[in-house]
Design a protein around this motif. Structure first.
Motif, mmCIF file in Angstrom:
data_model
loop_
_atom_site.group_PDB
_atom_site.id
_atom_site.type_symbol
_atom_site.label_atom_id
_atom_site.label_comp_id
_atom_site.label_asym_id
_atom_site.label_seq_id
_atom_site.Cartn_x
_atom_site.Cartn_y
_atom_site.Cartn_z
ATOM 1 N N ASP A 106 0.782 -1.234 0.000
ATOM 2 C CA ASP A 106 0.000 0.000 0.000
ATOM 3 C C ASP A 106 0.815 1.286 0.000
ATOM 4 O OD1 ASP A 106 -2.371 -1.184 -0.309
ATOM 5 O OD2 ASP A 106 -3.002 -1.055 1.783
ATOM 6 N N GLY B 208 2.059 2.294 -2.588
ATOM 7 C CA GLY B 208 1.732 2.861 -3.892
ATOM 8 C C GLY B 208 2.663 2.406 -5.001
ATOM 9 N N LYS B 209 3.294 1.269 -4.800
ATOM 10 C CA LYS B 209 4.248 0.773 -5.783
ATOM 11 C C LYS B 209 3.576 0.435 -7.107
ATOM 12 C CE LYS B 209 6.295 -2.940 -4.382
ATOM 13 N NZ LYS B 209 6.242 -4.151 -5.176
ATOM 14 N N SER B 210 2.502 -0.335 -7.039
ATOM 15 C CA SER B 210 1.833 -0.729 -8.283
ATOM 16 C C SER B 210 1.309 0.492 -9.022
ATOM 17 C CB SER B 210 0.677 -1.673 -7.988
ATOM 18 O OG SER B 210 1.069 -2.658 -7.087
ATOM 19 N N THR B 211 0.804 1.446 -8.269
ATOM 20 C CA THR B 211 0.284 2.654 -8.886
ATOM 21 C C THR B 211 1.391 3.395 -9.621
ATOM 22 O OG1 THR B 211 -1.247 2.790 -7.031
ATOM 23 C CG2 THR B 211 -1.022 4.749 -8.403
ATOM 24 N N ASP C 144 0.460 14.196 -2.113
ATOM 25 C CA ASP C 144 -0.847 14.879 -2.155
ATOM 26 C C ASP C 144 -1.573 14.763 -0.813
ATOM 27 O OD1 ASP C 144 -0.794 12.116 -2.977
ATOM 28 O OD2 ASP C 144 -2.945 12.250 -3.355
HETATM 29 N N1 LIG Z 1 -3.319 9.849 -2.368
HETATM 30 C C1 LIG Z 1 -2.497 8.986 -2.943
HETATM 31 N N2 LIG Z 1 -2.808 7.688 -2.937
HETATM 32 C C2 LIG Z 1 -1.988 6.824 -3.538
HETATM 33 C C3 LIG Z 1 -0.795 7.256 -4.171
HETATM 34 N N3 LIG Z 1 -0.181 6.169 -4.677
HETATM 35 C C4 LIG Z 1 -0.972 5.106 -4.388
HETATM 36 N N4 LIG Z 1 -2.063 5.493 -3.697
HETATM 37 C C5 LIG Z 1 -3.141 4.647 -3.186
HETATM 38 O O1 LIG Z 1 -2.607 3.789 -2.194
HETATM 39 C C6 LIG Z 1 -3.209 2.505 -2.283
HETATM 40 C C7 LIG Z 1 -2.163 1.430 -2.497
HETATM 41 O O2 LIG Z 1 -1.565 1.613 -3.753
HETATM 42 P P1 LIG Z 1 -0.870 0.421 -4.553
HETATM 43 O O3 LIG Z 1 -0.207 1.029 -5.719
HETATM 44 O O4 LIG Z 1 -1.820 -0.693 -4.803
HETATM 45 O O5 LIG Z 1 0.198 -0.017 -3.465
HETATM 46 P P2 LIG Z 1 1.245 -1.230 -3.446
HETATM 47 O O6 LIG Z 1 0.695 -2.181 -2.463
HETATM 48 O O7 LIG Z 1 2.506 -0.589 -2.938
HETATM 49 O O8 LIG Z 1 1.399 -1.745 -4.834
HETATM 50 C C8 LIG Z 1 -4.219 2.580 -3.403
HETATM 51 O O9 LIG Z 1 -5.470 2.844 -2.859
HETATM 52 C C9 LIG Z 1 -3.712 3.725 -4.249
HETATM 53 O O10 LIG Z 1 -4.736 4.320 -4.981
HETATM 54 C C10 LIG Z 1 -0.474 8.651 -4.150
HETATM 55 O O11 LIG Z 1 0.534 9.120 -4.647
HETATM 56 N N5 LIG Z 1 -1.374 9.472 -3.506
#
Ligand SMILES: Nc1nc2c(ncn2[C@@H]2O[C@H](COP(=O)(O)OP(=O)(O)O)[C@@H](O)[C@H]2O)c(=O)[nH]1
Lengths: 647, 315
Positions: free
Chosen positions: A35, A37-40, A169
């Motif tokens: 969470d 935000g890696k995948s994002t 943000d």
């Molecule tokens: N506000 C905000 N939310 C983010 C950002 N990057 C990711 N998220 C949110 O954080 C959550 C986890 O992101 P995800 O990319 O799935 O995380 P991962 O587990 O690291 O791959 C999701 O609900 C995303 O929409 C960001 O830069 N800003």
């Protein structure tokens, strides 16, 4: 940014390709906790560099309504989740590879997961990477995982770390937050063995500072992430290192052609070069460098070629050609960092296959010298290694092999261990040179002063000591204000444990100042230094097999945490003695409260500086409500439970 | 070192640094050589398409001046485009003189399995997947080189370059061997095997750029030409021979089209195109926005179809 307008005519395409043909390649990894935000972030890099086709995008929109977690019409994170089961769980659990390109570079992302149990996947992903993006959630800051990921990246030889403070943000794009987090990271990362560290604030979700510079963070003067990735040096280390040419294949199509096929691991080989074959030590000259596209005058690191030599000498697969004036080491023994990758723990003395370059030999780990706690970077004594543990070991191979220390040459310094029956890859290994590669050490911000320093571990294992004393080493910290009863209870506890047959000693904060800390005063820094020394001593006592009762004020959480990290979590008990300051003042016979009142002691916990009560103590005793025998009985029970977990 | 010498060394480094295509090529060669050395009985799975053509080219480079020391094998569904079979026979067998095995599911042919009466899932399973498994068993191949790329499909992104298969040719995505550096774990027990993907790190654009750079011969179907086409469920299907069953009212139209992937003609969609050279294809690739799997009917069966097929043993 270097977006380039796409060609509109064939001639432009030809030109475009000519430009692209000089493109090089960068492999990097992304690390973050779930969470963060890696995948994002990766999804955004792929989307915005055109690595996603329209039909895939359409499928993504479909998925976004099904599994997505954002309110955007496309959730970039969904691009990445490959396997059905994982998608349903909503987490990524293996290593996945992604590709994108810009006019300057082709990029390969090895996406590795963030959970503790997946050290093995991260090491796998990092093994081919030149750079690592370390993601940090701006709201959470440094987590144990941040340190762990950075450490593992440096351990595997990743040269560049990029700290991406994400979700800016959600903290109002605050410069102050970014500066604080990035400084904290820098203080930590400076001690790692990496070449360069980059830091940037971004929002993967909103796209700030990913591809383009963000208007919302005008205070940030550096480049956006993509530009950093495009301009990182890909490293000429392999080119500048001495020649290593492991022979992969002997080619004999006819009686009069004998060639040695292989990939130049490092350096450059030229026709006419004198070369030595290792470990055999035969010498000859390079006669020709043969390829499908014609003979070459020379070949450098990375090229797959076939060499012929002037003399008929007998060379087999796995031998290494080098220039005689810059030879690799040749030995049957060497030290290595091992990352254990199997559910079945390492068995010292067991025979494994060791594969180094194209060569494989029978090998055993003679002994494990210590394990590194990947969270604290502390060395912990151990006799074996379990899944996801990192340690140092002494390897013996059954016939001498040629190698270099990993820091000097990644190609000739790495190996894998394979179980001879199950054929599982059980470990990744990186050869270390004990003369130059000290294991990392960083307690209390004191890095090892010099790489020349050697750490020689004892040959008596913790198990053998435990067998002798009947218990493992243990540190019992008694914290609390002056007058809370630390010293009284500590010495009483010592007597109880001693009478029970234990090997035990007391380390008392005040007593320390009579000898080892005679040079220290009472400022906050000096108190912290006193505790640092104390914890190193506790650790030595514990290594020697003794129980150590440590009576210290230990007024702040950070210092206590550092002490615990030095000693090691698994042999640490913290008992906090709590009593109101008035009671302590009354009880205290030493006159220190009065001295503090008069200003003679600069910072005195409870008077002029605060005492931060612990949140993680194993036991809190209210010494104003319990008498000494009650307290001691409570402590005794806790210590017994710790020493005999399964009575 | 003097500044001048420093500069000279730096310049030399720059010119010696390899471009991304040369790095991918060298990686592929390294992998092929490893397969040839370590396995007793490897095979190169040759599907006649562009990825197979690149693999074949890498194999020729890897073993020069020898010929590739393993056979090629084509699993022939009997529904390939005719031009593919022509190319296979004329170029691979005759011109290059390579050892080529062709395997056909005769049983399937006798039972009349065809892509019209059977769903693409059943058809592909019988004529390709089962045939491939049987052929690997029959020849006792312990390693099979395939042209799969990780950018093709989401489920491939996690597959290793040396991908282990159990005795039933199954892939276990949860239990893959970690793959570190370029040191490959190639150990297998009797009956187990490894699928090897030397093009894992290539993208579609890399493949085309490399074909252009190396002038690799290809089946002409990749290039645009007027071809007889009928439209079905949004796909443009070429009427390649008299076995094509036309629905009532369907009349083949001549259209200028090309194919982005090749396979069985009744289930492979064409795209409208003017690209009649490899340069034209690259140009199209840079300016269009559709993935190559778009024309493959078998992939749209369901979500994560590929992963299921791989667990069942489809390549
Ligand atoms: N506000 C905000 N939310 C983010 C950002 N990057 C990711 N998220 C949110 O954080 C959550 C986890 O992101 P995800 O990319 O799935 O995380 P991962 O587990 O690291 O791959 C999701 O609900 C995303 O929409 C960001 O830069 N800003």
């Amino acid at each position: 940014m270097t977006t380039e307008s796409l060609p509109t005519t064939l001639a432009e395409t030809a030109e475009f390709l000519a430009r692209h043909e000089t493109k090089d390649m960068l492999r990097f990894i992304t690390c973050g906790s779930v969470d963060d935000g890696k995948s994002t972030l990766i999804g955004r890099l792929l989307l915005e560099t055109g690595a996603v086709y329209d039909d895939q995008l359409a499928a993504l929109k479909h998925d976004s309504t099904k599994h997505g977690t954002t309110d955007l019409d496309v959730d970039p994170a969904l691009l990445l989740d490959g396997l059905e089961d994982e998608r349903q769980q909503g987490i990524t659990i293996d290593v996945a590879y992604r590709y994108f390109q810009t006019p300057r570079r082709k990029f390969i992302i090895a996406d590795s997961p963030g959970h503790e149990q997946y050290t093995r996947n991260m090491v796998t992903a990092a093994s081919t990477a030149k750079a690592a993006i370390i993601l940090m959630d701006a709201r959470k800051g440094m987590l144990p995982q941040t340190r762990r990921h950075s450490f593992i990246a440096s351990l595997v030889g990743v040269r560049s770390l990029i700290l991406a403070v994400n979700k800016m943000d959600l903290v109002d794009y605050s410069e102050e937050v970014f500066n604080r987090l990035s400084d904290e990271f820098l203080a930590f990362a400076k001690r790692l063995d990496v070449r360069d560290i980059h830091r940037m604030p971004l929002s993967g979700l909103r796209g700030d500072n990913v591809i383009r510079k963000s208007q919302r963070m005008a205070w940030y003067e550096g480049p956006p992430l993509l530009e950093v990735l495009e301009t990182l040096p890909v490293g000429d280390d392999d080119l500048n290192a001495p020649l290593r040419y492991p022979v992969q294949r002997v080619v004999r199509p006819t009686a009069d052609f004998r060639g040695y096929a292989g990939t130049v691991a490092s350096g450059t080989v030229r026709v006419g070069d004198q070369v030595m074959v290792l470990p055999g030590r035969q010498q000859s000259r390079v006669k020709s460098i043969v390829t499908f596209d014609g003979d070459l005058p020379s070949a450098s690191a990375g090229n797959a070629v076939t060499l012929t030599l002037e003399d008929e000498i007998d060379i087999t697969r796995g031998e290494v050609l080098a220039h005689p004036d810059r030879l690799p080491q040749v030995d049957k023994h060497f030290d290595a960092t091992l990352v254990w990758m199997s559910q079945t723990p390492l068995v010292p003395g067991k025979s494994y296959w060791l594969k180094i370059g194209p060569k494989h030999v029978a090998a055993e780990v003679q002994r494990v010298t210590c394990r590194i706690d990947v969270n604290t970077l502390n060395r912990v004594e151990t006799a074996n290694l379990k899944l996801n543990e990192v340690g140092y070991g002494r390897i013996e191979v059954h016939a001498p092999i040629a190698f270099d220390p990993y820091r000097q040459n990644h190609h000739t310094g790495n190996f894998i261990l394979v179980d001879r029956v199950s054929h599982e890859t059980v470990a990744a290994g990186m050869i270390i040179d004990p003369r130059t590669d000290a294991p990392p050490g960083e307690h209390f911000d004191v890095g090892l002063p010099s790489r020349q320093l050697q750490f020689t571990p004892s040959r008596i294992s913790a198990q053998r000591r435990q067998a002798r004393f009947g218990h493992p080493g243990l540190t019992i910290l008694m914290s609390g204000l002056s007058g809370s009863g630390k010293t009284t209870l500590a010495f009483a506890l010592e007597e109880i444990l001693f009478d029970a047959g234990h090997a035990v000693t007391v380390l008392d904060g005040q007593n320390m100042r009579h000898g080892i800390s005679r040079d220290l005063g009472f400022t906050i820094e000096e108190r912290s230094e006193n505790l640092r020394r104390a914890s190193e001593i506790c650790r030595l006592f514990n290594d020697a097999g003794l129980i150590c009762v440590a009576a210290f004020v230990a007024p702040d959480e950070a210092t206590r945490a550092k002490a615990r990290d030095v000693v090691g979590r698994d042999r640490w008990l913290h008992i906090h003695l709590s009593a109101p300051p008035e009671v302590c003042r009354q009880r205290d016979a030493s006159g220190r409260y009065e001295a503090a009142d008069r200003g003679e002691i600069a910072s005195f916990p409870g008077v002029t500086v605060p005492f931060a009560p612990p949140t993680d103590a194993d036991l809190v005793l209210h010494t104003d409500q319990m008498d000494a025998p009650q307290c001691l009985e409570a402590i005794r029970r806790l210590v017994n439970a710790k020493l005999n977990p399964n009575p | 070192m003097s500044p001048v010498a420093d500069l000279a060394a730096a310049n030399e480094s720059v010119t010696r640094r390899m471009t991304h295509l040369r790095q991918l090529e060298a990686e592929g060669i390294h992998i092929m050589r490893e397969v040839a050395e370590v396995f007793e009985n490897p095979v190169l799975l040759y599907s006649i398409g562009k990825d197979s053509s690149v693999m074949l080219h890498l194999a020729r480079k890897a073993f020069y001046p020898e010929k590739p020391p393993f056979p090629l094998m084509h699993i022939d569904s009997t529904w390939e485009f005719r031009e593919m079979i022509d190319f296979r026979e004329r170029y691979v067998r005759e011109e290059l003189g390579l050892d080529l095995i062709v395997e056909i599911n005769e049983e399937g042919v006798r039972s009349g399995i065809n892509p019209f009466d059977y769903s693409s899932r059943v058809y592909t399973d019988i004529m390709r997947t089962q045939t491939l498994k049987a052929a690997l068993d029959k020849h006792r191949f312990d390693a099979a080189l395939g042209g799969g790329r990780r950018d093709e499909e989401r489920s491939r992104a996690k597959e290793r370059i040396f991908s282990f298969r159990d005795r039933n040719h199954r892939w276990d995505p949860k239990n893959q061997r970690p793959e570190l550096w370029d040191v490959y774990n190639t150990w297998v027990h009797r009956g187990e095997s490894i699928r090897v993907f030397p093009l894992s790190n290539w993208t579609e654009l890399d493949v085309w750029q490399y074909i252009l750079l190396e002038k690799i011969p290809l089946v002409p179907l990749y290039l645009a030409a007027p071809r007889p086409i009928v439209e079905r469920n949004g796909d443009w299907i070429m009427v390649d021979d008299e076995r094509m069953r036309l629905e009532p009212g369907e009349v083949p139209q001549m259209r200028k089209v090309r194919f982005r992937t090749l396979g069985c003609y009744p289930v492979t969609g064409a795209v409208a195109s003017d690209a009649d050279s490899v340069l034209g294809i690259v140009h199209e690739l840079l300016t269009t926005r559709w993935s190559e799997r778009q024309g493959r009917a078998i992939d749209r069966d369901e979500e994560a179809a590929m992963e299921r097929k791989k667990r069942e043993g489809y390549f």
